[in-house]
Design an enzyme around this catalytic site. Sequence first.
Site, PDB file in Angstrom:
ATOM      1  N   GLU A  37       0.824  -1.211   0.000  1.00  0.00           N
ATOM      2  CA  GLU A  37       0.000   0.000   0.000  1.00  0.00           C
ATOM      3  C   GLU A  37       0.861   1.265   0.000  1.00  0.00           C
ATOM      4  O   GLU A  37       0.539   2.242  -0.666  1.00  0.00           O
ATOM      5  CB  GLU A  37      -0.946   0.003   1.215  1.00  0.00           C
ATOM      6  CG  GLU A  37      -2.061  -1.023   1.128  1.00  0.00           C
ATOM      7  CD  GLU A  37      -2.964  -0.822  -0.090  1.00  0.00           C
ATOM      8  OE1 GLU A  37      -3.027   0.290  -0.617  1.00  0.00           O
ATOM      9  OE2 GLU A  37      -3.594  -1.805  -0.528  1.00  0.00           O
ATOM     10  N   TYR A  51      -6.353   6.524   4.224  1.00  0.00           N
ATOM     11  CA  TYR A  51      -6.487   5.520   3.172  1.00  0.00           C
ATOM     12  C   TYR A  51      -5.689   4.260   3.511  1.00  0.00           C
ATOM     13  O   TYR A  51      -6.212   3.135   3.476  1.00  0.00           O
ATOM     14  CB  TYR A  51      -6.019   6.072   1.807  1.00  0.00           C
ATOM     15  CG  TYR A  51      -5.756   4.928   0.870  1.00  0.00           C
ATOM     16  CD1 TYR A  51      -6.820   4.255   0.278  1.00  0.00           C
ATOM     17  CD2 TYR A  51      -4.458   4.445   0.661  1.00  0.00           C
ATOM     18  CE1 TYR A  51      -6.603   3.140  -0.520  1.00  0.00           C
ATOM     19  CE2 TYR A  51      -4.228   3.340  -0.127  1.00  0.00           C
ATOM     20  CZ  TYR A  51      -5.308   2.694  -0.711  1.00  0.00           C
ATOM     21  OH  TYR A  51      -5.090   1.577  -1.472  1.00  0.00           O
ATOM     22  N   ASP A 109      -9.156   5.855  -2.255  1.00  0.00           N
ATOM     23  CA  ASP A 109      -8.028   6.404  -3.018  1.00  0.00           C
ATOM     24  C   ASP A 109      -8.592   7.143  -4.248  1.00  0.00           C
ATOM     25  O   ASP A 109      -9.816   7.343  -4.354  1.00  0.00           O
ATOM     26  CB  ASP A 109      -7.040   5.292  -3.418  1.00  0.00           C
ATOM     27  CG  ASP A 109      -7.606   4.368  -4.484  1.00  0.00           C
ATOM     28  OD1 ASP A 109      -8.831   4.437  -4.766  1.00  0.00           O
ATOM     29  OD2 ASP A 109      -6.826   3.580  -5.056  1.00  0.00           O
TER      30      ASP A 109
END
Length: 379
Positions: A50, A133, A151
């Site tokens: 991520e 996020y 996102d």
Amino acid sequence: MKQLSDTSSSGSSPNQLGDFHSSLLQYYDRFRRDLPWRGETDPYRILVSEVMLQQTRVETVLRYYESWLKQFPTLGTLASADSTAVLKAWEGLGYYRRAKNLHRAAKHIQNVLDGLFPTSSRDLRQLPGVGQYTAGAVASIGFGEIVPAVDGNVRRVLARLFDKREPGVRWLNHTAASLVDKDRPGDWNQALMELGAMICAPRNPRCGDCPVQRWCTGHEQGTQALSPAGIRRAPAREIVFLLVILQTEEGEVMLVRRPDKGLLAGMWAFPEKELPKPLDCSTTSRDRAIRLAMTLGAEVVGHASALSEIQHRFTHLQARYRPWVVPVAKLLTGEGSMWMTPGEPVDFPIPAAQHKVLDALAECRATPDSLESHAGNPI
Ligand code: SF4
């Protein structure tokens, strides 16, 4: 056609939401891309993917993810790694602050939290570099927490589904939270992102192939191309840097370690000087380069020559580098500087623009006539 209700109304009916979930999850199960982090359950590995994916294309991350995990297979190996090795492994991915924060987060978990990885989005948010996020993505994928992860792809899909030209952060978070599938929250978040990346693209969304077309207000109204309206960004500031390449007769060049704070902190680069704007035309770049070389304590032994300008875009900055090669007698280096030969493999991190200069220098060594002379060029 039945539209979904967003957070401003009383909500969608369970049946409607159930069909919506099944359609998107079936699409995800059938057509998702086979990426190395798909199906991963180790939260450290999910966090690595991520963080790497922030502001970076999947194709680029694919080149780094596996080699990173080979070098730092566990949180513990990253926590105990040297910061130079961490930056070197990240070299070329850009936005180096992410690597530093990932390193700091690993150390924090290992040393302060006794190696216990935070399991909730709220606790994950306390880690360096982990925003809403990333916390939502890791918590939902790694721990099954029913939280959204918004996102850029999800923002676009939601804006079109609900025909919102300017979706605010609050609306996005509430709407995304109201839609999360309670049985498969991690897959749900990834399915929305996959939809945005593969079908609901910024330009020319493929509505004909879209698994959730019948719930999409943007498609029904024919307004999908208008949502979301483009984010207006401030134009990047342009800065011109003079790069001074001190080069010995043997072809070695000197690099200095950049300060621990600021742009490209802790990386190794050529000495540089920001050029004033507007440029003072009474002084040539050659003179400036020689002056800077002498300030560094170098004894200049030949004519300085220019290499082609190199441009590099940072988040809010357009950098233009003007490299000048200054022949010098080799001087003794201290802790923050070193000599190296262009083209040789190194185990310390070097910024992308400087790599281009090193490549050009290696090329020049192979074909010495390619060094371009700009004697008297007042730039
Ligand atoms: Fe995007 Fe078109 Fe699907 Fe709507 S129907 S979500 S605009 S791809």
